[in-house]
Design a protein around this motif. Structure first.
Motif, PDB file in Angstrom:
ATOM      1  N   ALA A 270       0.817  -1.212   0.000  1.00  0.00           N
ATOM      2  CA  ALA A 270       0.000   0.000   0.000  1.00  0.00           C
ATOM      3  C   ALA A 270       0.855   1.268   0.000  1.00  0.00           C
ATOM      4  CB  ALA A 270      -0.927  -0.003   1.215  1.00  0.00           C
ATOM      5  N   ARG A 271       2.099   1.173   0.473  1.00  0.00           N
ATOM      6  CA  ARG A 271       2.949   2.356   0.558  1.00  0.00           C
ATOM      7  C   ARG A 271       3.892   2.494  -0.635  1.00  0.00           C
ATOM      8  NH1 ARG A 271       3.402   5.496   4.504  1.00  0.00           N
ATOM      9  NH2 ARG A 271       5.582   5.955   3.983  1.00  0.00           N
ATOM     10  N   ILE A 272       3.921   1.518  -1.522  1.00  0.00           N
ATOM     11  CA  ILE A 272       4.836   1.600  -2.667  1.00  0.00           C
ATOM     12  C   ILE A 272       4.570   2.825  -3.534  1.00  0.00           C
ATOM     13  CG2 ILE A 272       5.460   0.485  -4.848  1.00  0.00           C
ATOM     14  CD1 ILE A 272       5.374  -2.183  -3.429  1.00  0.00           C
ATOM     15  N   PRO A 273       3.312   3.163  -3.873  1.00  0.00           N
ATOM     16  CA  PRO A 273       3.094   4.399  -4.664  1.00  0.00           C
ATOM     17  C   PRO A 273       3.604   5.651  -3.947  1.00  0.00           C
ATOM     18  CG  PRO A 273       1.142   3.016  -4.693  1.00  0.00           C
ATOM     19  CD  PRO A 273       2.048   2.423  -3.678  1.00  0.00           C
ATOM     20  N   VAL A 274       3.459   5.685  -2.613  1.00  0.00           N
ATOM     21  CA  VAL A 274       3.941   6.851  -1.858  1.00  0.00           C
ATOM     22  C   VAL A 274       5.464   6.940  -1.939  1.00  0.00           C
ATOM     23  CG1 VAL A 274       4.011   7.937   0.413  1.00  0.00           C
ATOM     24  CG2 VAL A 274       1.958   6.715  -0.329  1.00  0.00           C
ATOM     25  N   VAL A 275       6.130   5.795  -1.783  1.00  0.00           N
ATOM     26  CA  VAL A 275       7.594   5.776  -1.856  1.00  0.00           C
ATOM     27  C   VAL A 275       8.066   6.201  -3.243  1.00  0.00           C
ATOM     28  CG1 VAL A 275       9.641   4.307  -1.720  1.00  0.00           C
ATOM     29  CG2 VAL A 275       7.801   4.048  -0.043  1.00  0.00           C
ATOM     30  N   ARG A 276       7.426   5.653  -4.275  1.00  0.00           N
ATOM     31  CA  ARG A 276       7.814   6.020  -5.643  1.00  0.00           C
ATOM     32  C   ARG A 276       7.587   7.517  -5.889  1.00  0.00           C
ATOM     33  NH1 ARG A 276       9.072   1.856  -8.894  1.00  0.00           N
ATOM     34  NH2 ARG A 276       8.205  -0.220  -8.499  1.00  0.00           N
ATOM     35  N   THR A 277       6.492   8.040  -5.380  1.00  0.00           N
ATOM     36  CA  THR A 277       6.229   9.471  -5.555  1.00  0.00           C
ATOM     37  C   THR A 277       7.290  10.306  -4.840  1.00  0.00           C
ATOM     38  OG1 THR A 277       3.858   9.029  -5.707  1.00  0.00           O
ATOM     39  CG2 THR A 277       4.526  11.290  -5.227  1.00  0.00           C
ATOM     40  N   GLY A 278       7.693   9.864  -3.639  1.00  0.00           N
ATOM     41  CA  GLY A 278       8.747  10.574  -2.925  1.00  0.00           C
ATOM     42  C   GLY A 278      10.069  10.553  -3.678  1.00  0.00           C
ATOM     43  N   ILE A 279      10.422   9.383  -4.238  1.00  0.00           N
ATOM     44  CA  ILE A 279      11.660   9.295  -5.029  1.00  0.00           C
ATOM     45  C   ILE A 279      11.575  10.196  -6.250  1.00  0.00           C
ATOM     46  CG2 ILE A 279      13.092   7.748  -6.415  1.00  0.00           C
ATOM     47  CD1 ILE A 279      12.306   5.491  -4.501  1.00  0.00           C
ATOM     48  N   ALA A 280      10.428  10.170  -6.926  1.00  0.00           N
ATOM     49  CA  ALA A 280      10.262  11.008  -8.122  1.00  0.00           C
ATOM     50  C   ALA A 280      10.358  12.490  -7.769  1.00  0.00           C
ATOM     51  CB  ALA A 280       8.916  10.702  -8.779  1.00  0.00           C
ATOM     52  N   SER A 281       9.763  12.876  -6.660  1.00  0.00           N
ATOM     53  CA  SER A 281       9.821  14.281  -6.258  1.00  0.00           C
ATOM     54  C   SER A 281      11.254  14.698  -5.944  1.00  0.00           C
ATOM     55  CB  SER A 281       8.930  14.507  -5.040  1.00  0.00           C
ATOM     56  OG  SER A 281       7.581  14.158  -5.327  1.00  0.00           O
ATOM     57  N   THR A 282      11.992  13.827  -5.262  1.00  0.00           N
ATOM     58  CA  THR A 282      13.392  14.131  -4.949  1.00  0.00           C
ATOM     59  C   THR A 282      14.216  14.295  -6.215  1.00  0.00           C
ATOM     60  OG1 THR A 282      13.191  12.876  -2.888  1.00  0.00           O
ATOM     61  CG2 THR A 282      15.423  13.336  -3.693  1.00  0.00           C
ATOM     62  N   ARG A 500      -0.859   2.652  -8.113  1.00  0.00           N
ATOM     63  CA  ARG A 500      -2.072   3.169  -7.479  1.00  0.00           C
ATOM     64  C   ARG A 500      -3.325   2.658  -8.200  1.00  0.00           C
ATOM     65  NH1 ARG A 500      -2.000   7.078  -3.850  1.00  0.00           N
ATOM     66  NH2 ARG A 500       0.083   7.743  -4.522  1.00  0.00           N
ATOM     67  N   ARG A 501      -3.274   2.602  -9.530  1.00  0.00           N
ATOM     68  CA  ARG A 501      -4.425   2.073 -10.282  1.00  0.00           C
ATOM     69  C   ARG A 501      -4.658   0.597  -9.950  1.00  0.00           C
ATOM     70  NH1 ARG A 501      -1.990   4.799 -14.839  1.00  0.00           N
ATOM     71  NH2 ARG A 501      -2.980   6.820 -15.221  1.00  0.00           N
ATOM     72  N   ARG A 502      -3.573  -0.168  -9.839  1.00  0.00           N
ATOM     73  CA  ARG A 502      -3.721  -1.591  -9.513  1.00  0.00           C
ATOM     74  C   ARG A 502      -4.354  -1.771  -8.142  1.00  0.00           C
ATOM     75  NH1 ARG A 502       2.032  -4.334 -11.484  1.00  0.00           N
ATOM     76  NH2 ARG A 502       1.637  -4.194 -13.733  1.00  0.00           N
ATOM     77  N   GLN A 503      -3.928  -0.950  -7.180  1.00  0.00           N
ATOM     78  CA  GLN A 503      -4.513  -1.068  -5.849  1.00  0.00           C
ATOM     79  C   GLN A 503      -5.985  -0.681  -5.859  1.00  0.00           C
ATOM     80  OE1 GLN A 503      -2.156   1.174  -3.084  1.00  0.00           O
ATOM     81  NE2 GLN A 503      -0.313  -0.068  -3.393  1.00  0.00           N
ATOM     82  N   THR A 504      -6.321   0.336  -6.629  1.00  0.00           N
ATOM     83  CA  THR A 504      -7.726   0.743  -6.735  1.00  0.00           C
ATOM     84  C   THR A 504      -8.560  -0.356  -7.382  1.00  0.00           C
ATOM     85  OG1 THR A 504      -7.041   3.059  -6.943  1.00  0.00           O
ATOM     86  CG2 THR A 504      -9.282   2.504  -7.631  1.00  0.00           C
ATOM     87  N   ALA A 505      -8.006  -0.993  -8.425  1.00  0.00           N
ATOM     88  CA  ALA A 505      -8.731  -2.079  -9.094  1.00  0.00           C
ATOM     89  C   ALA A 505      -8.939  -3.254  -8.154  1.00  0.00           C
ATOM     90  CB  ALA A 505      -7.963  -2.519 -10.341  1.00  0.00           C
ATOM     91  N   LEU A 506      -7.928  -3.581  -7.350  1.00  0.00           N
ATOM     92  CA  LEU A 506      -8.082  -4.678  -6.393  1.00  0.00           C
ATOM     93  C   LEU A 506      -9.110  -4.340  -5.330  1.00  0.00           C
ATOM     94  CD1 LEU A 506      -4.347  -5.757  -5.880  1.00  0.00           C
ATOM     95  CD2 LEU A 506      -6.143  -7.007  -7.095  1.00  0.00           C
ATOM     96  N   ALA A 507      -9.105  -3.071  -4.881  1.00  0.00           N
ATOM     97  CA  ALA A 507     -10.087  -2.673  -3.865  1.00  0.00           C
ATOM     98  C   ALA A 507     -11.507  -2.745  -4.397  1.00  0.00           C
ATOM     99  CB  ALA A 507      -9.782  -1.256  -3.380  1.00  0.00           C
TER     100      ALA A 507
END
Length: 533
Positions: A270-282, A500-507
């Motif tokens: 669940a936190r992988i999109p957040v981590v990727r977004t943080g890396i991309a922002s950096t 994030r889309r994959r997690q939404t689809a699974l939910a």
């Protein structure tokens, strides 16, 4: 030799493991192995043919294009080995299940060709990667014979180990094996990155970042064990350049982190999109900071310079392909307009410069006191320093009638909008007649009207050349590195959106609890106790 041996061992073991898993599955299901071996054989032959074909094509090219071909092969090899390391990291646990599922599908088609095709595709991937990676390593090696021997030994050992694992006679911790060899191959691929950048420079593709960083000749002397390890195995040259060191760091650090990052430290799904977004922002912030903070370089070339001759200074104004030159001297100013038709791009004092040249021609009427209509022998001696050839004082005593045709050529060279050089020369064509001359005599007089001193031109050229070199160096940090970081940031953002889309689809597909019916059937909370109540 060590690098190619490890490559052959690892890639060969991957291929033999794949073949062993498929063979064991087929034997359990009492399916003939002949179609599988057919696919394996064709894949091996095709992989070898690809390697030889690339080598033949490269040898047929001119030298500069050979360097370019080696750079392209090196890039493909780096991409392949990186993908292989990451793929084995993520699929090692499910490799057997995935291959058996593919074999089950092939058996379901009911044809031997389906099994042959499955084995062909599985082995072709490994074989093609091996061929390209070994070819790139051969090209970077100083001894191709030893490199080839290492590859043969590695592949042969892989076949023996793979057969031992298949028959149960050899037990190997595959997780540690692939992790260890993966780390080694990260450094080998890092050396290939250095080789690719060096070949691209030799091919004329990369001209920035070529400043030497450190001298590693003490660490890797020729003929020593250290030299064989550092230069031959890891591909690190004794004189790495700035762009090579930067490329090595940008490749080795993230790939090595992916290879060695402990599973316990990996974020939850669940936190992988957040981590990727943080890396991309950096990465994006770093790219913007570099683009803003790094100066662009450049140099200011003055538009007004001092001259020698009749004029004391010249001043230039450049307007696209046209220019205006103003001269000052002797209490007066003159102006020369250069239309676009007189513009050329030339090399001047070692620099690429804009040049304008204009020639004005006068008629036979004298325009100044320096161009009299009558000349005596003394006048001729004063003009030429001697009696001109073809005139004899005894037979041609003078005076002579003089006709003048004067042309003046003015040339302006500019770089970066400023004056690099400017000259003006005058040519007078003098025609003498009478004074005892049997026929008219013509002679030419050349003189310099004004010119920028050579010392000034060379000083300006040296300053501009140094500024251009510095600008090229800064472009690596101000433009190219931010572009690379921006691309990496965009890739991380895209991956974050995908996750994030994959997690939404699974939910969306997760069954919800219906109050009237209780929890879903698969929920542990649903037990016979509910029925008793």
């Amino acid at each position: 030799m060590l690098a190619t041996l490890v490559i052959g061992l690892r890639e060969g073991l991957e291929a033999t493991l794949i073949v062993g898993i498929i063979a064991a599955f087929l034997r359990r299901n009492r399916v003939p192995l002949a179609p599988m071996w057919l696919g394996v054989g064709v894949a091996v032959l095709l992989s070898v043919a690809v390697g030889f074909g690339l080598q033949i094509v490269e040898q047929a090219l001119p030298q500069a294009q050979q360097e370019g071909m080696e750079a392209v092969i090196g890039i493909v090899a780096v991409v392949f080995v990186t993908g292989m390391i990451v793929w084995m990291r993520t699929h090692a646990r499910t490799l057997t299940t995935e291959l058996e599922a593919s074999a089950t599908q092939a058996m379901g088609r009911g044809t031997a060709w389906a099994l042959a095709g499955m084995a062909f595709l599985a082995v072709l991937k490994e074989g093609f990667e091996t061929a390209v990676f070994l070819l790139a390593t051969f090209q970077a090696s100083s001894d191709t014979g030893l490199a080839a021997l290492g590859a043969v030994i590695g592949i042969a050992a892989a076949v023996l180990v793979g057969y031992g694992i298949y028959t149960g006679g050899v037990r190997l911790n595959l997780s540690k094996f692939f992790t260890g060899t993966g780390v080694f191959l990260v450094f080998v691929a890092g050396g290939l990155v250095l080789t690719v950048l060096r070949r691209a420079h030799e091919a004329g593709w990369i001209v920035i970042g070529q400043q030497r960083t450190v001298d590693l000749s003490w660490l890797a002397p020729n003929g020593s064990v250290q030299g064989a390890l550092v230069t031959g195995v890891l591909g690190i040259p004794p004189d790495p350049r700035v762009i090579e060191v930067l490329g090595w760091v940008l490749y080795v650090v993230p790939v090595l982190a992916i290879s060695l990052w402990p599973r316990a430290w990996r974020p939850a799904a669940a936190r992988i999109p957040v981590v990727r977004t943080g890396i991309a922002s950096t990465l994006a912030v770093a790219a913007i900071a570099l683009a803003i903070a790094v100066p662009s370089g450049g140099v200011h070339v003055p538009s007004t310079v001092a001259t020698t001759g009749d004029q004391t200074s010249v001043s230039a104004e450049v307007h696209g392909a046209s220019a205006v030159l103003r001269t000052t001297g002797n209490g007066s100013q003159t102006r020369v307009d250069f239309p676009a038709s007189t513009h050329r791009t030339v090399i001047r004092a070692g620099l690429t410069a804009d040049r304008w040249r204009s020639t004005t021609t006068g008629g036979g009427t004298p325009t100044s006191d320096d161009e009299p209509t009558t000349l005596t022998l003394d006048d001729l001696v004063g003009i030429f320093g001697r009696v001109p050839v073809g005139i004899s004082p005894s037979t041609n005593p003078g005076p002579f009638r003089a006709e003048w045709a004067v042309s003046e050529t003015t040339t302006l060279w500019t770089v970066a909008g400023g004056v690099l050089d400017a000259t003006s020369s005058e040519r007078s064509v003098l025609t003498l007649s009478g004074g005892g001359l049997p026929s008219a005599r013509t002679t030419t007089i050349d003189r310099s009207v004004f010119a920028v001193p050579d010392s000034r031109v060379q000083r300006t050229a040296t300053t501009v050349a140094a500024a251009e070199t510095r600008s090229a160096e800064l472009a690596l940090w101000k433009a190219w590195l931010p572009i690379a970081l921006g691309i990496a940031a965009a890739a991380q953002f895209a991956l974050a959106l995908r996750d994030r889309r994959r997690q939404t689809a699974l939910a969306d597909h997760t069954p919800e609890t219906v109050p009237a019916r209780g929890p879903p059937a698969g929920d542990p909370a649903r037990s016979p106790d509910y029925a008793v109540r």
